[in-house]
Design a protein around this motif. Structure first.
Motif, short mmCIF file in Angstrom:
data_model
loop_
_atom_site.label_atom_id
_atom_site.label_comp_id
_atom_site.label_asym_id
_atom_site.label_seq_id
_atom_site.Cartn_x
_atom_site.Cartn_y
_atom_site.Cartn_z
N VAL A 126 20.46 82.80 48.29
CA VAL A 126 19.75 81.61 48.10
C VAL A 126 19.97 81.31 47.22
O VAL A 126 20.69 81.33 45.92
CB VAL A 126 18.47 82.10 47.52
CG1 VAL A 126 17.15 81.19 46.93
CG2 VAL A 126 17.48 83.46 47.96
N THR A 127 20.58 79.59 47.30
CA THR A 127 20.79 78.65 46.94
C THR A 127 20.05 76.96 46.85
O THR A 127 19.47 76.82 47.68
CB THR A 127 22.43 78.46 47.27
OG1 THR A 127 23.37 77.39 46.41
CG2 THR A 127 22.55 77.70 48.45
N ALA A 128 20.06 76.70 45.42
CA ALA A 128 19.67 75.11 45.75
C ALA A 128 20.17 73.56 46.50
O ALA A 128 22.16 74.51 45.98
CB ALA A 128 19.30 75.13 44.67
N LEU A 129 19.74 73.41 47.00
CA LEU A 129 20.42 71.63 46.94
C LEU A 129 21.29 71.35 46.18
O LEU A 129 21.68 69.98 46.03
CB LEU A 129 19.76 71.36 48.52
CG LEU A 129 19.91 72.04 49.95
CD1 LEU A 129 19.57 71.66 51.11
CD2 LEU A 129 21.34 72.64 50.17
N ALA A 130 20.26 71.45 45.15
CA ALA A 130 20.65 69.86 43.75
C ALA A 130 19.72 71.27 42.90
O ALA A 130 18.77 71.90 43.25
CB ALA A 130 19.60 68.86 44.54
N ASP A 131 19.80 70.41 41.71
CA ASP A 131 19.38 71.11 40.23
C ASP A 131 18.52 72.50 40.68
O ASP A 131 17.62 72.57 41.03
CB ASP A 131 17.58 70.10 40.42
CG ASP A 131 17.09 70.44 39.27
OD1 ASP A 131 17.13 70.73 37.89
OD2 ASP A 131 15.45 70.70 39.10
N PRO A 132 19.54 73.24 40.05
CA PRO A 132 21.11 73.14 40.22
C PRO A 132 22.00 73.41 41.54
O PRO A 132 21.23 73.18 42.72
CB PRO A 132 21.54 74.34 39.79
CG PRO A 132 20.10 75.71 39.71
CD PRO A 132 19.39 75.22 40.22
N GLU A 133 22.84 72.41 41.36
CA GLU A 133 23.85 72.40 42.43
C GLU A 133 24.39 73.70 42.64
O GLU A 133 24.40 74.54 42.48
CB GLU A 133 25.67 71.28 41.81
CG GLU A 133 24.95 69.89 41.13
CD GLU A 133 24.08 69.20 42.29
OE1 GLU A 133 25.02 68.82 43.73
OE2 GLU A 133 23.09 68.35 42.45
#
Length: 336
Positions: A126-133
């Protein structure tokens, strides 16, 4: 030396008392044939919560297991008080054979392996595309660990309302990864949970990701009504999330159609334990080309046979570049 004469009797012989008790030592261990089968759901300070039939039981590892480690997801044999009542404690006396093991080291110089989860089928990164980068190097390391463990990777990209997913998906396109893209609105409305749940059905899936990407929020939405875990916010100054999950926890999907295992947020993912020869197995189009590689080839060297294999048209050059990028990630810090 004391002499007893030619014909000493029992009164003449001094017998030292057995200070450790009268029970003779033996290497024979009980078989525990009446042990119940269970699954480890979480571990907290030496106490293991196990699912035994339809109830949770608190247990500890039996002394006869020695230094054998127990991990979340392990199938175990449990004896003792299995009522699950408050204050009771059972014992884990056997650990079943593991079909997969996801592990990591503290860093790339640490030889000590830490088992994260046992018996999983899929790794949801799982990774966010922004906030955080996004942190592609951490994604790469998780992919290497998944391939090494024989788990199918699933890339879950969150917060698509803050940034597009195209560039990141293009980076991992040659790997043919299954992926899901969600927004905060979809997550709040429950639509994201339905999409993700379809990918989890019938499997045991481990969720990993660095803090603040929405991993635990997503798990809570996918498994409603279970033990909801605390969620945190991203620090506006550092751009990093705060650790709110402190231990791995296995949760059943609705209708018993699989398991979700939430893990603490990652800040590093050491790969000291990974053998490049195992990672290549996740690239079946490239693996035959390693037959002519020199002994102990790391597949990122000037005399690696994969260069000729690709030049002869047996595989896509982009696939070889992806493999080598993943292997190089073993020598980079996860936070780069």
């Amino acid at each position: 030396m004391r002499r007893y004469g030619k014909n000493p009797d029992e009164d003449d012989v001094r017998v030292r008392p057995n200070r450790k008790g009268n029970r003779p030592r033996t290497n024979i261990r009980p078989k525990h044939e009446d042990a119940a089968e269970g699954m480890v759901l979480t571990i907290d300070r030496g106490r293991l919560t196990c699912l035994v039939e339809d109830r949770t039981v608190i247990a500890m590892k039996a002394r006869e297991l020695g230094r054998k480690s127990v991990a979340v997801g392990d199938r175990v044999a449990v004896v003792g008080d299995l009522s699950g009542d408050e204050g009771t404690l059972a014992r884990i006396v056997r650990i079943g054979e593991r079909r997969s093991v996801l592990r990591r080291t503290a860093d790339d110089t640490d030889p000590f392996e830490r088992v994260i989860v046992a018996n999983a089928d899929q790794l949801a990164i799982v990774t966010a595309l922004a906030d955080p980068e996004p942190r592609p190097r951490l994604i790469d390391r998780c992919l290497v660990a998944a391939y090494d463990a024989g788990l199918e990777p699933l890339l879950v990209l969150t917060k698509s309302d803050l940034a597009p997913a195209d560039e990141l998906l293009e980076t991992y396109g040659p790997l043919g990864l299954a992926h899901i893209v969600t927004s905060r609105e979809e997550l709040a409305a429950g639509a994201a949970a339905e999409i993700v749940r379809e990918r989890l059905a019938g499997r045991t899936t481990v969720f990993v990701g660095h803090s603040g990407v929405g991993k635990t929020t997503l798990v809570n939405s996918v498994v409603p009504g279970e033990r909801q875990r605390a969620t945190g916010r991203v620090n506006a100054v550092t751009g990093r999330g705060r650790h709110t999950t402190t231990s791995a926890l296995a949760l059943p999907l609705p209708d018993g159609d699989g398991w979700v295992i939430d893990t603490p947020g990652l800040r590093s993912f050491g790969l000291h334990h990974v053998d490049p020869s195992r990672v290549i197995l996740a690239f079946p189009d490239l693996e035959p080309g390693t037959a002519d590689c020199p002994r102990a080839c790391g597949h990122d060297e000037p005399d690696c046979a994969l260069d000729r294999w690709v030049a002869e048209g047996h595989a896509d050059p982009e696939r070889l570049l992806s493999l080598r990028r993943l292997l190089r990630s073993r020598e980079r810090r996860a936070g780069d």
